[in-house]
Structures are given as C-alpha cells and as structure tokens.
Design an enzyme around this catalytic site. Structure first.
Site, mmCIF file in Angstrom:
data_model
loop_
_atom_site.group_PDB
_atom_site.id
_atom_site.type_symbol
_atom_site.label_atom_id
_atom_site.label_comp_id
_atom_site.label_asym_id
_atom_site.label_seq_id
_atom_site.Cartn_x
_atom_site.Cartn_y
_atom_site.Cartn_z
ATOM 1 N N CYS A 85 -14.535 -10.058 5.655
ATOM 2 C CA CYS A 85 -15.074 -11.401 5.866
ATOM 3 C C CYS A 85 -16.104 -11.386 7.003
ATOM 4 O O CYS A 85 -17.194 -10.870 6.836
ATOM 5 C CB CYS A 85 -13.938 -12.393 6.111
ATOM 6 S SG CYS A 85 -14.436 -14.126 5.877
ATOM 7 N N HIS A 184 -9.766 -11.152 2.308
ATOM 8 C CA HIS A 184 -8.813 -10.774 3.350
ATOM 9 C C HIS A 184 -7.594 -10.050 2.762
ATOM 10 O O HIS A 184 -6.532 -10.648 2.591
ATOM 11 C CB HIS A 184 -8.320 -12.025 4.078
ATOM 12 C CG HIS A 184 -9.356 -12.719 4.894
ATOM 13 N ND1 HIS A 184 -9.533 -12.465 6.240
ATOM 14 C CD2 HIS A 184 -10.274 -13.661 4.560
ATOM 15 C CE1 HIS A 184 -10.511 -13.234 6.698
ATOM 16 N NE2 HIS A 184 -10.978 -13.961 5.702
ATOM 17 N N GLU A 186 -5.659 -8.128 4.221
ATOM 18 C CA GLU A 186 -4.612 -7.991 5.238
ATOM 19 C C GLU A 186 -3.570 -9.106 5.187
ATOM 20 O O GLU A 186 -2.499 -8.981 5.794
ATOM 21 C CB GLU A 186 -5.252 -7.930 6.644
ATOM 22 C CG GLU A 186 -5.810 -9.240 7.164
ATOM 23 C CD GLU A 186 -7.200 -9.573 6.638
ATOM 24 O OE1 GLU A 186 -7.758 -10.591 7.089
ATOM 25 O OE2 GLU A 186 -7.721 -8.824 5.786
#
Length: 205
Positions: A85, A184, A186
């Site tokens: 991002c 994202h 994660e």
C-alpha cells in the site's frame, strides 16, 4: 549486506503504519523480524518491508529520522524490499496525485496513483489469483489503496483486479529484489506474500 543464513533478518520500517502486523507475518514466514527506525538498524538487515500507512506522513518521518538517504543508498545497492500500500508508493519512481513536495525512495520503474480506489469508505476485499503463490486465491484487502498505472519493461506484473469497475488495474508487481502490493496481506493471516519475500531475500544473499 550481512551474511544471510536459513533465517534472514528482515526489517520493518517503523516510522508509521501497520508495523506489528508485518513483524508477525514475517516471523510466521520464517524470518527474524526487527523494527528499523535508525540508519544503524537499517545496516543490520538483509531485507526491508515498508508497511502500509499514510505515504505523505511516512515520507516526512523518513526524512525527519535521517533515513531517506541511507534507505535510497541501500535500495540502489540491491537491498531486497517489499512495500504494501503506502510502501508501494514509497518504492515507486513516479507518483500521480501526490502532494507537491512528496518524495519517494524509488527503485521500482512504475507510476502509481495515490488513493486510486477512493476514500476509506471505499475499502474492499477481493480474491486474486497469483501464479507465483500457487492455485489457491489470495484474499486481498484494499484500504485507501494505490494502483499501478504504468510499468517499465523490467517490471513483472503479478496481479490485477479481477472484477468490478477497476478490473484490470495492476495491484502487485516485482522488479528484481523489489516487491510491492496495493493491498495488505499482513492482515489476512495468509503469509504467502511474506514467504515469497523471504525467498527473494535468500536469493539475494
């Protein structure tokens, strides 16, 4: 670069953004994860993650912490890096809709558009099929995300949006030891992108 063993040391740039989530994902992917706020900490890592957050704030803090020049130097010397991002924006050579004085670290021969998908309220999720990660789709979470408008000849496109009005927009790229995603990984518990990055770091040893 420090010698890379079976467990490389990968830093997460910790001036702003979702640092803890990347640390956890890297550890799950088999790396020793550390935070990086100072030039001396940067020198001790084999690879670097630049997390999501707010790219203009991240740019200002990188300069405030005297990290801008050391980061550019290590990237130019071949340090593997992964940006998600805002991290994608930081690694891009060119920005559209950036603030007037906004700087990037560069390295990826791409043009990105900030907040391309809209505001926070326009955040969304989508399954993406990414050959490099196997047959199972990746659940991609887009939060005020950029997309890639142009890529250079050396850039491999790993993923595009597959449905909706943004179908076809580029959202994951790789150029040598540099990896970037608009989304994202994660935050989903799927660590395949981080595992891919760990392998890139090992390849660069």
């Amino acid at each position: 670069m420090p010698g890379v063993t079976a467990q490389p040391t990968i830093g997460v740039l910790a001036v702003q953004g979702d640092v803890r989530e990347h640390v956890r994902a890297l550890e799950a992917a088999g790396a020793a994860a550390v935070t990086v706020r100072r030039p001396a900490e940067l020198e001790a890592v084999d690879g670097l993650v630049i997390p999501g957050g707010e790219s203009t704030t991240m740019d200002k803090l990188v300069r405030l912490f005297d990290l801008h020049a050391p980061l550019k130097a290590r990237l130019e010397a071949g340090l593997p890096a992964y940006g998600s991002c805002a991290g994608m924006i930081m690694l891009a050579d060119r920005i559209l809709d950036g603030h007037r004085d906004q700087q990037t670290l560069g390295g990826l021969d791409i043009t990105v558009r900030r907040n391309a998908f809209g505001r926070q309220v326009d955040s969304f999720e989508e399954d993406l099929h990414i050959r490099e990660l196997g047959p199972q789709p990746v659940r991609a979470v887009f939060i005020r995300a950029p997309w890639v408008e142009q890529v250079g000849e050396a850039v491999d496109v790993l993923a595009r949006v597959e449905t909706g009005p943004a179908a076809g927009r580029i959202v994951a790229v790789r150029q040598g030891p540099l990896l970037a995603t608009s989304f994202h990984p994660e935050v989903t518990g799927d660590h395949r992108f981080h595992q891919l990055f760990v392998e890139i770091v090992k390849e660069g040893a």
